[in-house]
Design a protein around this motif. Structure first.
Motif, mmCIF file in Angstrom:
data_model
loop_
_atom_site.group_PDB
_atom_site.id
_atom_site.type_symbol
_atom_site.label_atom_id
_atom_site.label_comp_id
_atom_site.label_asym_id
_atom_site.label_seq_id
_atom_site.Cartn_x
_atom_site.Cartn_y
_atom_site.Cartn_z
ATOM 1 N N GLU A 327 86.510 79.040 52.560
ATOM 2 C CA GLU A 327 87.001 80.094 52.076
ATOM 3 C C GLU A 327 86.035 81.099 51.658
ATOM 4 O O GLU A 327 85.301 80.599 50.816
ATOM 5 C CB GLU A 327 87.565 79.399 50.676
ATOM 6 N N PRO A 329 83.969 83.563 49.400
ATOM 7 C CA PRO A 329 84.168 83.985 47.813
ATOM 8 C C PRO A 329 84.121 85.450 47.584
ATOM 9 O O PRO A 329 84.499 85.690 46.495
ATOM 10 C CB PRO A 329 82.688 83.294 47.360
ATOM 11 N N SER A 334 90.756 82.493 53.435
ATOM 12 C CA SER A 334 90.072 81.301 54.497
ATOM 13 C C SER A 334 90.468 81.635 55.729
ATOM 14 O O SER A 334 91.108 82.187 56.287
ATOM 15 C CB SER A 334 91.178 80.210 54.009
ATOM 16 N N SER A 349 84.904 75.359 50.200
ATOM 17 C CA SER A 349 84.924 76.487 49.243
ATOM 18 C C SER A 349 83.437 76.344 48.685
ATOM 19 O O SER A 349 82.733 75.317 48.596
ATOM 20 C CB SER A 349 85.904 76.656 48.101
#
Length: 791
Positions: A327, A329, A334, A349
């Motif tokens: 994922e 940021p 994703s 993540s």
């Protein structure tokens, strides 16, 4: 014909459609993957006819390989004689220069243009400012409602078009025998293999786009066959027969085999110079250990890193054994970060460190401002009311921008990449189950964390640990390059491997993981060992260490490593670019120059996959031609690690190799043509010029020095495994798909049996050539013989 029969025939025809991967995740894969159940020669004959493509290198390419010594004259003479030909090599080359017709007679270019127009509009993924109506209803229904407004087919009324794709196919195919229908489906799917390959990929892998705009190959066939009838073309193209074609194909195949055999013997001569029987002493722990991807570009940098100090390197698939999505940021999206053949079990993540919240929020705000500004500029350029005024008004500023990017590209590159690793400094990766947003799991179970780390150590046969261990993923930097993702890590689905490397390092540093490894599996990691993620930039050979959390105890070792990695970058770029001065500067210019058509060569020249200990390849310059996976047969008595390597990395490297092979032998049919006339369509692909088929392979510049002079020698993959023959046979007995790949010669397998000191070219129930070393002779291979091997 009933609907069930049509569906079965559609499914059967689509088996031979290869995947076309989007530009943002351009994974190299075998374009003839649907033919892998056939022998390579048979498959290429059938696919060549169907796709009207060249399947072997040109005679001129073979001639240059012969003149350069890449094809040994003795090998081609032996191969011709073995196959019953009395021709001289020179005469066989003359026979191969004769032009052969490419498969079927084909004149329906108007139909292709019609389909490309509709596919480009329907499958657009955000490039077009005005979206095609009715997309949510699916391709066939959207086309049916809009086709009456398109005069390309003459007069078309809504009442003329069947209500569903099923109805259309029933009407068009009524009364025809199954073999004719199957042939028609195959030919029409093969007419635009790039587009049909992307439809197949999108239907199977891009669920979000399928929900927004559904399309499948049955809809495609219904539209195409209806338009085909309206244009007055025949349903099936006529076959073109030629009596000399089979013989010419066999001659091409013989020359290819001779080239491959010449390379195999050259490689074995090199590998046999290694003395892998001597084990290191127990107290010879290196200062640092570095794990690189098996990628061929790692071969160069590994040699140069090892020359800089007491360092040990390993090869491991670049997703580092974590079947994950990542994922981002920056945008919250994703993306797959593991091999396409694996289902993503985890989502990784970024979690902000406790003392970095303010810095992270500031960075997020800057990204939001940048994204908003870019969106504004795009809207101003593309919206009809503002297009002309905006372009005229801002032309001077854009001119300055282009001038700066041309004259000061390296400076701008350095400025843009100055903060490239900020997120790694502010965040730490967290791993969750793929459905964690629904299940609210904080992290994955400890047993799964242990399994990921242990699997990595097992596959590499790794038992002793240095104070500093670096997992180095890799990525590529380039400017103005639609095919940029093809230069990233193929094991990470054409994304950089930095995130996987950081995640594995964090898991290996977890004290609970270490405790379980020690108590339950006998893997003892010293308390002084620290694991760290890194990224190898394959365009510049820079290695960036993600050392924001470095312990004080390792500070000096890290500083020494950074200095030595910088020296390795200099020597590696000197070798790769053939420059003794300013090699790093030139590599940075290649990465930043927006007019550079070849920022790096990628995986060009790949020809082999070596599975064995580093001592087998260490201190040998393999010229970036080999994938290298660490493996110690003594630590894998049951063969589980070897089986995993053969099932995963070996299959993936075969995909890569065949993609490069076919893109080289016919760049128009399987590659992407020249970059200089590429146009991006729909954000997901390129076409040559202003239309045509979606390009599904590698650009000409990534494969060729000049016409008929490929930089990439088009050879099938030769896999070399350093393990007992009986172990490999046992694995192949359990895996029919692997055995089929080898038996059908999509790749070659050579087994270097350490117990018998033999090298065997594996072929089931066929003659194999065996190279043995005479007793007491260590320097070279002495003689060859033939024997029967049955598995």
């Amino acid at each position: 014909m009933n609907q069930l029969d049509i569906d079965i025939l559609v499914d059967k025809a689509t088996e031979y459609v290869g995947n076309t991967w989007p530009l943002y995740s351009f994974v190299t894969s075998n374009p003839l993957s649907g033919f892998e159940g056939r022998h390579f020669l048979q498959a290429t004959q059938e696919a060549g006819d169907l796709l009207r493509a060249q399947m072997f290198p040109k005679a001129a390419v073979y001639k240059k390989a012969l003149d350069s010594g890449a094809i040994a004259i003795s090998e081609i003479k032996d191969m011709l004689r073995e196959k019953g030909y009395s021709h001289s090599p020179e005469y066989s080359l003359e026979l191969m220069t004769k032009k052969n017709p490419k498969g079927t007679e084909y004149k329906e270019n108007a139909l292709d243009r019609y389909m490309v127009k509709w596919l480009s509009s329907f499958m657009d993924e955000g490039l077009a400012e005005w979206e095609m109506p009715y997309k949510q209803e699916g391709f066939y229904q959207a086309w049916r409602k809009l086709a009456p407004y398109d005069d390309s087919l003459g007069i078309v009324r809504l009442t003329m078009i069947p209500k569903t794709s099923d109805d259309a196919l029933k009407m068009l195919l009524d009364g025809l025998p199954e073999e004719v229908i199957l042939k028609a489906f195959s030919q029409h799917l093969a007419a635009l293999p790039g587009w049909t390959g992307y439809i197949k990929h999108r239907a199977n892998n891009l669920k979000a786009w399928q929900q927004e705009a559904p399309i499948d190959l049955k809809d495609y066939l219904a539209v195409r066959l209806w338009a085909n009838k309206k244009l007055g073309f025949g349903l099936v193209h006529k076959d073109i027969s030629d009596n000399t074609k089979d013989q010419t194909n066999e001659l091409h195949y013989i020359w290819l085999m001779a080239w491959e055999r010449s390379w195999q013997k050259e490689l074995l001569q090199t590998l046999k110079k290694s003395d892998i029987g001597v084990s290191k002493s127990e107290d010879s722990i290196p200062d640092a250990q570095m794990v690189f991807c098996i990628d061929t570009r790692s071969e160069l940098i590994r040699r140069h890193v090892e020359l800089q100090g007491n360092y040990e390197t390993f090869g491991y698939a670049g997703f580092f054994g974590i079947a994950m999505d990542y994922e981002n940021p920056k945008n919250g999206l994703s993306q797959k970060a593991c091999p396409p053949i694996l289902e993503s079990c985890y989502l990784v993540s970024e979690n902000t460190k406790e003392d970095k919240e303010a810095s992270k929020n500031h960075l997020d705000h800057k990204n939001e401002v940048r994204s908003s500004w870019n969106y504004f500029l795009k809207r101003m350029k593309n919206m009809l009311p503002s297009t002309f005024g905006f372009v005229e008004g801002s032309g001077f500023l854009y001119g300055l921008n282009l001038t700066a990017r041309t004259l000061f590209s390296k400076t701008i590159y350095g400025w843009n990449n100055k903060n490239r690793n900020v997120y790694e400094a502010l965040c730490t990766p967290d791993i969750h189950n793929s459905d964690y947003k629904e299940s609210k799991n904080v992290s994955i179970p400890l047993t799964e964390k242990v399994a990921i780390v242990k699997s990595a150590f097992d596959l590499m046969g790794w038992k002793d640990f240095a104070p500093l261990v670096v997992f180095a993923g890799h990525g590529s930097h380039s400017a103005n390059n639609p095919f940029g993702s093809s230069l990233d890590c193929g094991a990470c689905a054409a994304t950089p491997g930095r995130h996987n490397a950081r995640m594995l390092a964090k898991l290996a540093n977890d004290m609970e993981v270490r405790e379980v490894l020690s108590k339950q599996h006998g893997v003892n990691i010293p308390e002084s060992t620290y694991f760290m993620g890194a990224e190898h930039n394959t365009t510049t050979d820079e290695i960036v260490l993600f050392d924001a959390d470095e312990p004080r105890s390792h500070h000096q070792a890290l500083e020494n490593l950074k200095i030595n990695l910088k020296n390795a970058q200099i020597s590696a770029t000197q070798e790769r670019l053939g420059r003794t001065k300013n090699s790093v500067s030139q590599a940075q210019l290649n990465a930043s120059n927006w007019g550079e058509t070849r920022p790096e060569w990628g995986l060009a020249k790949n020809a082999s996959f070596v599975i064995g200990p580093r001592k087998l390849t260490q201190n040998h310059n393999l010229d970036g031609r080999c994938f290298l996976h660490s493996y110690e047969w003594q630590t894998d008595p049951e063969g589980k690690a070897l089986e995993a390597i053969m099932q995963g990395p070996m299959v993936v490297t075969q995909w890569i190799n065949n993609h490069y092979y076919f893109s080289t032998v016919d760049n128009d049919a399987f590659g992407a043509g020249t970059k200089t006339s590429h146009n991006i369509t729909g954000k997901f692909g390129v076409v040559q010029g202003n239309g045509g088929d979606l390009k599904r392979g590698l650009p000409w510049e990534s494969l060729y020095d000049e016409k008929d002079t490929p930089y990439h020698p088009p050879l099938r993959l030769t896999v070399v495994i350093n393990a007992p023959l009986k172990r490999v046979n046992k694995i192949l007995d359990k895996n029919e798909s692997l055995k089929s790949l080898i038996a059908n010669e999509w790749l070659h397998l050579i087994i270097m049996d350490p117990e018998k000191n033999d090298e065997l070219l594996w072929k089931p129930n066929q003659l194999i050539w065996v190279k043995k070393k005479k007793n007491g002779a260590n320097a070279s291979l002495q003689y060859s013989k033939y024997e029967e091997l049955s598995v």
